[in-house]
Scaffold this motif. Sequence first.
Motif: not given
Length: 122
Positions: A17-19, A25-34, A55-57, A107-111
Amino acid sequence: MHAYLIENQYSNLADWGAPEDIGAATKSGSIRISGKIDLGSPESPVFGGLYAATRGVYSVVYPFHEHATLLDGQLLLTDESTGTSYLYGAGDSWLVRKGTPVRWEIKSDRVLKSFLATTTDL
């Protein structure tokens, strides 16, 4: 034994899901985690596996002690209690104490990181 080889890992991860779904707490971007857990579970004293994010914060207060190694991507981690930041690339590692507020700037498309964590108070 688990081998974490970049070319095989992203396709084997479950959508987490999301952070906010992991207490962040998401600060910026539409972050997805897995991720996936290969040892124990978050309810056990020790657990480990893989974690990926797009990518995001986001900011999180670590609910466990963790040693992690970045396997892919570029990540800026900031200890929000001291303001100290480090830029990580593939092969770099960190250690975070339970209770530390950390800002993740992907910073990259994904980590992708491998991690070993303990919920035990030290």
